[in-house]
Scaffold this motif. Structure first.
Motif, short mmCIF file in Angstrom:
data_model
loop_
_atom_site.label_atom_id
_atom_site.label_comp_id
_atom_site.label_asym_id
_atom_site.label_seq_id
_atom_site.Cartn_x
_atom_site.Cartn_y
_atom_site.Cartn_z
N ALA A 177 -29.13 24.45 40.80
CA ALA A 177 -29.35 23.83 39.55
C ALA A 177 -29.00 22.27 39.31
O ALA A 177 -29.36 21.61 38.74
N PRO A 178 -27.71 21.85 40.03
CA PRO A 178 -27.49 20.64 40.10
C PRO A 178 -28.55 19.77 40.51
O PRO A 178 -28.63 18.38 39.95
N PHE A 179 -29.50 20.25 41.35
CA PHE A 179 -30.55 19.27 41.84
C PHE A 179 -31.38 18.84 40.66
O PHE A 179 -31.64 17.83 40.20
N ILE A 180 -31.68 19.78 39.70
CA ILE A 180 -32.56 19.66 38.60
C ILE A 180 -31.69 18.66 37.63
O ILE A 180 -32.36 17.76 36.93
N ILE A 181 -30.37 18.98 37.42
CA ILE A 181 -29.68 17.85 36.58
C ILE A 181 -29.61 16.66 37.02
O ILE A 181 -29.61 15.59 36.56
N LEU A 182 -29.48 16.27 38.45
CA LEU A 182 -29.26 15.09 39.01
C LEU A 182 -30.73 14.29 38.88
O LEU A 182 -30.86 13.07 38.61
N LEU A 183 -31.81 15.14 39.52
CA LEU A 183 -33.04 14.18 39.58
C LEU A 183 -33.70 14.21 38.16
O LEU A 183 -33.93 12.93 37.84
N LEU A 184 -33.64 15.14 37.41
CA LEU A 184 -34.20 15.04 36.21
C LEU A 184 -33.37 14.13 35.28
O LEU A 184 -33.93 13.19 34.31
N GLY A 185 -32.30 14.08 35.46
CA GLY A 185 -31.04 13.46 34.56
C GLY A 185 -31.19 12.06 34.86
O GLY A 185 -31.29 11.07 33.97
N ASN A 186 -31.36 11.66 35.86
CA ASN A 186 -31.81 10.16 36.50
C ASN A 186 -32.83 9.65 36.05
O ASN A 186 -33.06 8.29 35.32
N GLY A 187 -34.13 10.57 35.95
CA GLY A 187 -35.48 9.89 35.31
C GLY A 187 -35.03 9.83 33.60
O GLY A 187 -35.63 9.19 33.25
N LEU A 188 -34.32 10.71 33.19
CA LEU A 188 -34.35 10.49 31.52
C LEU A 188 -33.48 9.13 31.27
O LEU A 188 -33.59 8.67 30.27
N ARG A 189 -32.60 9.11 32.05
CA ARG A 189 -31.63 7.95 31.73
C ARG A 189 -32.50 6.59 31.78
O ARG A 189 -32.14 5.66 31.23
N ARG A 190 -33.35 6.50 32.56
CA ARG A 190 -34.48 5.41 32.64
C ARG A 190 -35.33 5.33 31.72
O ARG A 190 -36.16 4.15 31.74
N LEU A 191 -35.56 6.24 30.94
CA LEU A 191 -36.76 6.50 29.86
C LEU A 191 -36.45 5.74 28.88
O LEU A 191 -35.16 5.63 28.28
N ASP A 192 -37.24 4.64 28.32
CA ASP A 192 -37.18 3.89 27.08
C ASP A 192 -37.14 4.86 25.80
O ASP A 192 -38.05 5.48 25.49
N SER A 193 -36.11 4.94 25.11
CA SER A 193 -36.15 5.71 24.05
C SER A 193 -37.10 5.21 22.82
O SER A 193 -37.11 6.20 21.76
N GLN A 194 -37.58 3.93 23.03
CA GLN A 194 -38.39 3.74 21.95
C GLN A 194 -39.93 4.31 22.08
O GLN A 194 -40.44 4.27 21.13
N LEU A 195 -40.09 4.89 23.10
CA LEU A 195 -41.39 5.66 23.24
C LEU A 195 -41.16 6.77 22.36
O LEU A 195 -42.35 7.28 21.83
N GLU A 196 -39.88 7.53 22.32
CA GLU A 196 -39.79 8.58 21.55
C GLU A 196 -39.76 8.35 20.08
O GLU A 196 -40.25 8.98 19.26
N ASP A 197 -39.25 7.01 19.64
CA ASP A 197 -39.15 6.48 18.26
C ASP A 197 -40.42 6.29 18.02
O ASP A 197 -41.07 6.60 16.69
N SER A 198 -41.38 5.71 18.65
CA SER A 198 -42.65 5.47 18.14
C SER A 198 -43.58 6.50 17.96
O SER A 198 -44.45 6.87 17.02
#
Length: 591
Positions: A177-198
């Protein structure tokens, strides 16, 4: 030509590269080729049955493995079990890791920084640590030896809960499960939250945002994590050995182990080739997915935002969920193993039942082990073998990795650079149990001036060095790409030769990368099992194989104590590596 030869002798990078290429062709390519050839050659002991001479070509082993009446036992049954365990582990890993990755990277959950490291601890520990903890809790009378805790309390767990697919899938999903936490978490950290806001401003619900925005952007990371977990499950041996063999639940790795143990070398070659092929295909697909991931990038700069979602009333439940996963995946297994080593009778929590006899006792009632584990000569012999074998292999891998990095970056001969890049990465594509079988195939008998190495420490050192080259070579290549030629050119003008430049300039400048190239293979080797279980003999036991022998003898407390020692070395070694390299595994595999 004379000018080029003279220039090569003055600047021997390419010549050194060819020497290194020959070494790795022998240590990596030749063993793999040897085990594959075993699958299509008549083996000793089968000549009369097949009707040919030893060494002749044959399709007998392919037919026996895939089409004969025993093929179900050799291949198809273990393949079905392997796929079902791997797919189950992937599914459960996603169910556990996906919400945790989002909570850790995109919310204001309590203790977020602490959980970011704590929840990847399961991957730092050997996977079969959790298998032993499960056995300690749920063991029943299907096998002999000491009772499990539940049975000691009067509750007898059914076989499906104690052994087989269910516990193996649960343990592998918690471990990966740490594979998911690491790989997906890294991608989510780089995601611009303004996309969600829009999207939210335009009236999108949370479900629409997740499905139409987050999921497409995270699809490459999710797919890559799934393929990596699948490839890891293919070669996992320890968990199935502990929890599968008591009920004859075989996967491809244990089927390969049984085939070699029963001297069916040709069948073992077919099984090893099959495991290699699936592992290579999975990781090549992953490489393709990574390249395709460029289609799913978000363009951001100083204006991009990483705003955390406010959990509000869900903040405490979210923190509780993370805490429960940590307790189940780390706290409970480690506590169970620790308590089992200081108790005479399982699950009897009275003061007179606690003891340190299994650690430092001198007159135990067990037949073959009369002292506690810390006083046992066999344990210290295994510990010395571990430090000697793994240490030598790690240092060798570190220096060879730096040398490979130097040649790859500095040589003007591009085909040599490409060959070294690929050949040193090949062991990563081959599951450990299959790579060990390849070494056993090549070095079990003498070949020309090279004597038979099986039963010696040399085969363990060579196999572990080759197996760790993907990590060491990548560390070396990455380090050398950041070092310009100017310091070496200045030294060359001053009259320094190649060896002097390496000793006085390259190695001192790259000492941190060299430490990384040594320490990471050392940690991986300390907790590794697949290579050693195939190649070690009692005289060359390391801690991992020594603990398995204790399990076979039903010395539960002693086996659990050895596993705790291995887990402690792996965990604190990982922390030391992070400190020395100024990195943090919790920041993500892509960081």
């Amino acid at each position: 030509m004379r000018y080029k030869m003279k220039l090569t002798m003055r600047e021997p990078t390419t010549a050194v590269g060819f020497v290194v290429a020959i070494i790795f062709a022998y240590l990596i390519l030749l063993p793999v080729l040897s085990i594959l050839l075993d699958a299509v050659k008549v083996q000793l002991g089968d000549a009369r049955r097949i009707g040919g001479e030893v060494g002749d070509g044959t399709l007998y082993y392919l037919h026996r493995t895939f089409l004969s009446p025993v093929a179900q036992n050799f291949f198809w049954g273990p393949l079905k079990n392997t796929l079902s365990v791997a797919l189950g582990a992937i599914l459960l890993s996603f169910l556990i890791g996906t919400p945790l990755a989002w909570l850790l990277s995109r919310t204001d959950m309590f203790a977020r920084r602490w959980f970011a490291t704590a929840l990847i601890v399961p991957y730092m520990l050997p996977s079969w640590t959790f298998a032993l903890a499960w056995t300690t809790l749920f063991k029943n009378r299907t096998v002999g030896g000491q009772q499990g805790w539940l049975e000691a309390m009067g509750m007898t767990p059914p076989d499906w809960m104690s052994y087989g697919q269910f516990p193996i899938t649960i343990i592998l999903s918690l471990h990966y499960a740490p594979f998911i936490i690491l790989l997906l978490g890294n991608g989510l950290r780089r995601l611009d939250s303004q996309l969600e806001d829009s999207a939210r401003i335009l009236g999108a619900t949370r479900g629409q945002i997740a499905v139409q925005i987050l999921l497409p952007l995270m699809r490459p990371a999710l797919f890559s994590a799934a393929l990596l977990i699948f490839a890891k499950c293919l070669g996992d041996f320890g968990v199935t050995y502990v929890l599968g063999l008591p009920v004859q639940f075989d996967v491809l790795a244990t089927s390969l182990y049984r085939s070699i143990g029963s001297r069916q070398t040709g069948v073992a070659g077919v099984l090893a080739g099959s495991i290699m092929a699936m592992g290579i295909v999975a990781l090549l697909i992953d490489a393709y997915v990574v390249r395709e991931a460029r289609r799913f990038v978000t363009v951001g700069s100083k204006g991009s935002m990483d705003r955390k979602s406010q959990l509000k009333k869900w903040r405490i439940p979210a923190t509780g969920f993370a805490a429960v996963i940590f307790i189940i995946s780390v706290g409970l297994p480690v506590l169970t193993l620790t308590l089992s080593t200081i108790m005479f009778v399982p699950a009897k929590f009275t003061l007179d039942n606690f003891t340190l006899q299994y650690w430092i006792g001198t007159d135990l009632e067990t037949v073959a082990m009369r002292t506690g584990i810390l006083l046992a000569p066999d344990m210290w012999s295994a510990a010395w073998n571990t430090l000697r074998i793994v240490g030598t292999a790690a240092v060798s891998a570190g220096f060879l990795g730096l040398l490979v990095g130097y040649v790859v970056v500095r040589t003007p001969f591009r085909p040599l650079s490409t060959f070294l890049r690929h050949v040193t990465f090949l062991p990563y594509l081959v599951p450990g149990i299959a790579f060990a079988a390849a070494y056993l195939s090549l070095f079990a008998v003498s070949h020309g001036p090279v004597p038979a190495l099986y039963g010696t420490t040399a085969i363990l050192i060579l196999a572990l060095t080759a197996d760790q080259m993907p990590y060491a070579s990548r560390a070396g290549i990455s380090a050398m790409m950041q070092l310009g030629k100017e310091p070496e050119e200045a030294a060359q003008v001053a009259g320094a030769g190649w060896v002097r430049r390496m000793r006085s300039i390259v190695i001192p400048i790259q000492k941190r990368s060299l430490v990384t190239g040594v320490l990471l293979p050392f940690i991986s080797g300390i907790k590794g099992l697949s290579l050693f279980v195939m190649l070690a003999v009692p005289s060359t036991d390391v801690l991992t194989t020594y603990s398995l022998r204790l399990i076979d003898y039903n010395y539960t407390q002693a086996a659990n104590a050895v596993v705790l020692i291995i887990a402690a070395v792996a965990y604190f070694g990982t922390l030391l590596a992070q400190r020395l390299t100024n990195t943090n595994l919790a920041e993500g595999l892509g960081g």
